[in-house]
Design a protein around this motif. Structure first.
Motif, PDB file in Angstrom:
ATOM      1  N   TRP A  19       0.895  10.315   3.706  1.00 14.48           N
ATOM      2  CA  TRP A  19       0.524   8.907   3.760  1.00 14.48           C
ATOM      3  C   TRP A  19       1.628   8.111   4.439  1.00 14.48           C
ATOM      4  O   TRP A  19       2.809   8.365   4.233  1.00 14.48           O
ATOM      5  N   GLN A  21       2.693   5.204   3.836  1.00 12.55           N
ATOM      6  CA  GLN A  21       3.588   4.550   2.878  1.00 12.55           C
ATOM      7  C   GLN A  21       4.690   5.498   2.430  1.00 12.55           C
ATOM      8  O   GLN A  21       5.870   5.119   2.372  1.00 12.55           O
ATOM      9  N   VAL A 277      -7.400  -1.955  -4.774  1.00 16.18           N
ATOM     10  CA  VAL A 277      -7.084  -0.787  -3.943  1.00 16.18           C
ATOM     11  C   VAL A 277      -6.552  -1.216  -2.583  1.00 16.18           C
ATOM     12  O   VAL A 277      -5.493  -0.754  -2.128  1.00 16.18           O
ATOM     13  N   LEU A 278      -7.272  -2.121  -1.904  1.00 14.95           N
ATOM     14  CA  LEU A 278      -6.879  -2.537  -0.560  1.00 14.95           C
ATOM     15  C   LEU A 278      -5.571  -3.317  -0.566  1.00 14.95           C
ATOM     16  O   LEU A 278      -4.685  -3.103   0.267  1.00 14.95           O
ATOM     17  N   ASN A 281      -2.633  -1.070  -1.236  1.00 14.64           N
ATOM     18  CA  ASN A 281      -2.284  -0.301  -0.051  1.00 14.64           C
ATOM     19  C   ASN A 281      -1.419  -1.132   0.907  1.00 14.64           C
ATOM     20  O   ASN A 281      -0.376  -0.676   1.386  1.00 14.64           O
ATOM     21  N   ILE A 285       2.790  -0.816   1.698  1.00 16.24           N
ATOM     22  CA  ILE A 285       3.350  -0.686   3.042  1.00 16.24           C
ATOM     23  C   ILE A 285       4.454  -1.714   3.252  1.00 16.24           C
ATOM     24  O   ILE A 285       5.528  -1.412   3.790  1.00 16.24           O
TER      25      ILE A 285
END
Length: 431
Positions: A19, A21, A277-278, A281, A285
């Motif tokens: 990922w 991140q 969730v979004l 994310n 980051i």
């Protein structure tokens, strides 16, 4: 030497499938260790707190929540139904609905992938039934979807402002005119192509004579337009901060969903879950990228980069053309937010040295990220469009996107030589 090792490690981790991140986070910690040793890791706590307690970032989940409520209420279907009767007689017919619908949905979604997915699920199957050219239909939707990060409120602009300490309101203003111009360029290309090759959009040649219900069209479109004006107007007018405007927009989205009689507990629960969730994310980051930015600041790589560019004797135009190539290549294997979060802290001292307006560069870099989202093999919008239409392959989507890709490249050059395309509106609003 350290930056070369770390960037090589970062690219290797990304290619390994880790990922973004985690790849950035691991690389950032190793970077700090290389330049400061174990003692340097003590700064992680302060940097983590500094990135987490930002009031500015709280706008992100609010804008995401607003978009999710509207999406759950069937907004994309209503937009398509409201726009298509008004523009279907143009050369290209319903293909323009892809672009206009994406442009309007972009003004509430804050992201490209949600914009393309929301409109694609409604528009593409309908266009396929009416015999529209599949490549042109997919290309118009993918290009329209990229407007999601340019037309405000844009989550990408919010993240960019974190690393450059620029005004979110001015960034939002700067994205308006370029977003509208790009949308018009897409529509002009579609109209010209359909005029020269009518078989690509056969439906517009035999439009039904059924009377258009303009009242229903207004009911489908007007509430969203009012919400956009209130949210962005409150920011531009200095009445509300972006975070407060996000809260206003969320409340307005609930009212619109209630007006359409589609607001239920299940929609609210789904919107909350997707927002968590979004937003998680995006914020993760930002969190790891702040650590990476701290490491680059401590290493002085930004100042070294300035000295290197000056030693090469590159002009401002040459630097910007180099950035175009650099981000074009980077977009082949890295997601947009990651591109901005990693590279902007390194490049920012160079912007200052060249006298480049950071507000203008924010628009410039977001358009380059748009290119990245349409660039194989990782271009996320390509896969979003392909996944919303089972009848089309990813290869057809790529071929359909190519003309729009060239339009964006041409617009980048236009923006370089006419920077007021991005700066005129912010200056007007400030004055």
């Amino acid at each position: 030497m350290e930056i070369a090792i770390v960037m090589g490690l970062l690219i290797a981790l990304i290619f390994s499938g880790l990922w973004i991140q985690m790849a950035v986070g691991v690389s950032a910690v190793i970077y700090i260790y290389l330049i400061q040793g174990v003692g340097g890791l003590k700064a992680l706590g302060i940097v983590s707190w500094g990135s987490a307690e930002s009031y500015t970032l709280s706008a992100i989940p609010l804008f995401v929540f607003m978009a999710e409520i509207l999406l759950g209420s069937g907004l994309s279907t209503r937009l398509y139904s409201g726009i298509s009767p008004l523009i279907r007689k143009l050369p290209g017919g319903l293909l323009h609905t892809n672009v206009v619908g994406c442009g309007l949905f972009a003004a509430v979604s804050g992201g490209s992938a949600p914009t393309a997915a929301a409109m694609g699920t409604v528009a593409l199957p309908e266009l396929g039934k009416k015999g529209y050219n599949r490549k042109l239909a997919a290309g118009s939707l993918a290009a329209g979807g990229t407007l999601g990060i340019l037309i405000p409120p844009s989550i990408t602009f919010i993240v960019y402002s974190m690393f450059t300490d620029t005004s979110i309101a001015q960034l939002f203003m700067a994205g308006v005119v370029p977003g509208i111009v790009l949308m018009l360029l897409y529509m002009a290309y579609i109209a010209i192509r359909a005029f020269l090759q009518p078989e690509l959009a056969p439906a517009h040649m035999s439009v039904s004579d059924e009377k258009v219900n303009y009242r229903q069209c207004l009911f489908d479109i007007l509430p969203l337009l009012i919400l956009i004006i209130i949210v962005l107007g409150s920011i531009y007018g200095g009445i509300a901060t972006p975070t407060e405007a996000g809260a206003i927009g969320t409340f307005g989205a609930i009212i619109i969903a209630r007006m359409y009689k589609s607001f239920t507990f299940e929609i609210m629960k789904t919107a909350l879950r997707r927002t968590l969730v979004l937003s998680g994310n995006v914020l993760f980051i930002v969190f790891v990228s702040m650590i990476f930015a701290y490491a680059t600041a401590r290493s002085g790589v930004g100042e070294d980069l300035v000295d290197w560019f000056q030693a090469l004797g590159l002009s401002q135009y040459q630097f910007l053309f180099g950035a175009l190539v650099f981000y074009g290549v980077l977009g082949c294997f890295m997601e947009g937010l990651g591109m901005i979060a990693i590279t902007v802290p390194i490049l920012y001292p160079t912007l200052v040295a060249y006298g480049i307006d950071p507000i203008w560069f924010g628009v410039y870099i977001v358009i380059l990220v748009e290119l990245g989202q349409l660039t194989p093999p990782l271009g996320v919008i390509l896969f979003v469009v392909a996944s919303t239409w089972e009848e089309i392959s990813i290869e057809e989507v790529v071929l359909g996107v190519l003309p729009f890709y060239l339009i964006i490249v041409a617009f980048v050059f236009l923006l370089i030589f006419f920077p007021d395309l991005a700066l005129w509106f912010p200056r007007l609003m400030i004055n």
